[in-house]
Design an enzyme around this catalytic site. Sequence first.
Site, PDB file in Angstrom:
ATOM      1  N   GLY A  47       0.794  -1.234   0.060  1.00  0.00           N
ATOM      2  CA  GLY A  47      -0.017   0.119  -0.071  1.00  0.00           C
ATOM      3  C   GLY A  47       0.697   1.317  -0.175  1.00  0.00           C
ATOM      4  O   GLY A  47       0.343   2.361   0.081  1.00  0.00           O
ATOM      5  N   CYS A  71     -13.373   3.072 -28.353  1.00  0.00           N
ATOM      6  CA  CYS A  71     -14.698   3.809 -28.404  1.00  0.00           C
ATOM      7  C   CYS A  71     -15.472   3.928 -27.142  1.00  0.00           C
ATOM      8  O   CYS A  71     -16.437   3.055 -26.705  1.00  0.00           O
ATOM      9  CB  CYS A  71     -15.589   3.039 -29.348  1.00  0.00           C
ATOM     10  N   TYR A 118       0.556  -1.579 -12.211  1.00  0.00           N
ATOM     11  CA  TYR A 118      -0.834  -1.559 -12.776  1.00  0.00           C
ATOM     12  C   TYR A 118      -1.298  -0.966 -13.830  1.00  0.00           C
ATOM     13  O   TYR A 118      -2.312  -0.559 -14.237  1.00  0.00           O
ATOM     14  CB  TYR A 118      -1.794  -0.981 -11.557  1.00  0.00           C
ATOM     15  N   ARG A 176       3.122  -1.368  -5.678  1.00  0.00           N
ATOM     16  CA  ARG A 176       3.505  -0.076  -6.741  1.00  0.00           C
ATOM     17  C   ARG A 176       4.817   0.360  -6.174  1.00  0.00           C
ATOM     18  O   ARG A 176       5.506   1.152  -7.278  1.00  0.00           O
ATOM     19  CB  ARG A 176       2.007   0.701  -6.069  1.00  0.00           C
ATOM     20  N   PRO A 186       4.847  -4.964  -0.550  1.00  0.00           N
ATOM     21  CA  PRO A 186       4.509  -3.692  -1.542  1.00  0.00           C
ATOM     22  C   PRO A 186       4.507  -4.218  -3.044  1.00  0.00           C
ATOM     23  O   PRO A 186       5.331  -5.006  -3.389  1.00  0.00           O
ATOM     24  CB  PRO A 186       6.119  -2.901  -1.341  1.00  0.00           C
TER      25      PRO A 186
END
Length: 426
Positions: free
Chosen positions: A241, A353, A381, A278, A276
Amino acid sequence: MMTNFFQERQGTLHVEDVALPDIAAQFGTPCYVYSRAALTAAADEFRAALNGVVDLTCYAVKANGNLAILNLFARLGLGFDIVSGGELARVLAAGGDPAKTVFSGVGKTVAEMEAALTAGILCFNVESAAELSVLAATAARLGKVAPVSFRVNPDVDAKTHPHISTGLKDNKFGVPFDETRALYRQAAATPSLRVVGIDMHIGSQITELSPYREAAEKLLSLVQMLEADGIALEHMDIGGGLGVCYRDEQPIALTDFAQMLREVFAGRSERLLVEPGRRLVASAGVLLTRILYLKSGASKNFAIVDAAMTELMRPALYEAWHPVNAVTRRAVMTNGGAAADSEKCWDIVGPVCESGDFLAQARPLVLREGDLLAIGVAGAYGMAMSSNYNARPRACEVMVDGNEITMIRAREEVKKLWEAERILSK
Ligand code: LLP
């Protein structure tokens, strides 16, 4: 985005010693570009800051599961946090150590449990009473003992985006705090289970230390209650986090994080783990894309690029802000210079689209058709959440190491998109 690993040299953005236009020429766009030195530096920062406090850093594979990245982290001694049998298979294929792998997630299937038991993972982070009974039965059937840690929901507000907040009692994650003690007793009394740890994960992109401290204190109070019940744990897992800077966020300094852990867990002998995702990969990657068309609507200017929400879903999904840089800086024309070279406010949009298909909005940039853009802080991500919507083959991924470029995932071939599909016989 301008870290040591992503720098402008003579007006052109480089990743380490490689100019981004060279990558575009060689591999095409859209393309994810990672810096090996940035990945290594991120892992080193964890090691240095958490040294003597945290025993094992388990990289959350979901943030970016490319085998080259997993392999690099495995070689740097990291463990892994997985949430599916697919991620387990990736870790094993990349040479990761199953004994350093924790298995999180609310919906583990029997087949996934079997694979993880056979591989010999460090522990299952169990998220419900129902999962515990299935795990106990599965382990018993295989003649194995499953290592168990409960993911506790500490009911703490991580103060992040609602879609990535996970530690509130209204979230689907973890075992409710009040039910945990009884579940530990049950697990301790089950021969096919071995209680080894406790864990939490309160959310993602967290930039304040206080929710961690509050949750860690709650976790510790539970560990003390378990002790009173005669249940000793081998490890405590603080989850992942830790946030990064996309725009102007102030990430938690890892040294402050370590200090908080030292204070909360002073005098404890259990090993500490973190998960961890990210923080280890986000800043190490950019998404390289080329401008197809410039189009000025009634109220907005659109730069239509060859990357889309299919490559980077975060802006569409969370209204996430990613830095956008022109790869080649153009001189801004003033005093009646060419209109195309004046700074304008651009929405950077993809060909998909959907009106939600944007990568950035209202960015002051000097752009021309055919220019390259680098969408920054895209290592986490990004590729991991990419899709084939609109029958778009997935982007290629390359790793830069000094002046060397290695393709770590080839651009997907269109015909592969329907390889598994079958036409009806009549
Ligand atoms: N451990 C568990 C149990 C998790 O669920 C997660 C992430 C992590 C560790 C790693 O969290 P991190 O350190 O990366 O924050 N797609 C969203 C993020 C979803 C995070 C889900 N869980 C985004 O792009 O912002």
